[in-house]
Design an enzyme around this catalytic site. Structure first.
Site, short mmCIF file in Angstrom:
data_model
loop_
_atom_site.label_atom_id
_atom_site.label_comp_id
_atom_site.label_asym_id
_atom_site.label_seq_id
_atom_site.Cartn_x
_atom_site.Cartn_y
_atom_site.Cartn_z
N GLY A 10 0.84 -1.25 -0.20
CA GLY A 10 -0.31 -0.16 -0.14
C GLY A 10 0.77 1.18 0.25
N CYS A 11 0.11 2.71 0.66
CA CYS A 11 1.45 3.69 0.77
C CYS A 11 2.55 3.45 0.94
CB CYS A 11 0.32 4.46 1.68
SG CYS A 11 0.80 6.33 1.53
N PHE A 12 3.06 4.20 0.64
CA PHE A 12 4.35 3.64 1.27
C PHE A 12 4.95 4.35 2.49
CE2 PHE A 12 6.98 5.59 -3.08
CZ PHE A 12 6.52 7.07 -2.23
N TRP A 13 4.44 5.54 2.32
CA TRP A 13 4.82 6.11 3.48
C TRP A 13 4.23 5.07 4.75
CZ3 TRP A 13 1.24 10.81 2.38
CH2 TRP A 13 1.39 11.51 0.89
N VAL A 15 4.29 1.89 5.32
CA VAL A 15 4.39 0.88 5.29
C VAL A 15 6.36 1.33 5.58
CG1 VAL A 15 5.91 -0.97 3.85
CG2 VAL A 15 3.53 -0.25 3.93
#
Length: 160
Positions: A10-13, A15
């Site tokens: 998902g959103c890499f922020w 993760v």
């Protein structure tokens, strides 16, 4: 000596932030991988024309945290049963994927996914792709450690 692991959840922020909190992780870089466009920009990835996933490359010390532990953590922090979606984030760049750096990682990732499937860890089928790691393109600098830089001002559908 450190090793690398690459995950898309998902959103890499969020993760990136989740993996940065794991003891034994020495560094993280957010970026794009798994697509067909060389050196894509964030805008290109969000246009759904590059085939890339938002991903996090994790540098870790295998004497402190094993690859298997990281894979299990990956499955814990997101929903691996939703295709091209995590929470409100929808699109192929938000797919669940593990990009392996060697045959041992490939085997471990597949074994963990199979064990979770056999154990019925989720109500729905796991859709996580597992494939050899293609070229990883680091995201723009403003995306690096974004969650930390904007903590409290953004929401990411990650289970921390």
């Amino acid at each position: 000596m450190t090793e690398k692991a690459t995950f898309a959840a998902g959103c890499f922020w969020g993760v990136e932030y989740a993996f940065s909190q794991v003891t034994g992780v020495k560094g993280t870089v957010v970026g794009y991988t798994g697509g067909h466009t060389a050196d894509p920009t964030y805008e290109q990835v969000c246009s759904h024309t590059t085939g890339h996933a938002e991903a996090v490359m994790v540098e870790f010390d295998p004497k402190v945290v094993t690859y298997e532990q990281l894979v299990k953590y990956f499955f814990k922090i997101h929903d691996p049963t939703t295709k091209n979606r995590q929470g409100p984030d929808i699109g192929d760049q938000y797919r669940s994927a593990i990009f392996t750096h060697n045959p041992e990682q490939q085997q471990i990732a597949e074994q963990v996914r199979e064990a979770l499937t056999r154990g019925r860890a989720y109500r729905q089928a796991i859709v996580t792709d597992i494939a050899p790691a293609p070229t990883f393109y680091p995201a723009e600098e403003y995306h690096q450690e974004y969650y930390v830089k904007h903590k409290g001002k953004i929401q990411c559908p990650i289970n921390l």
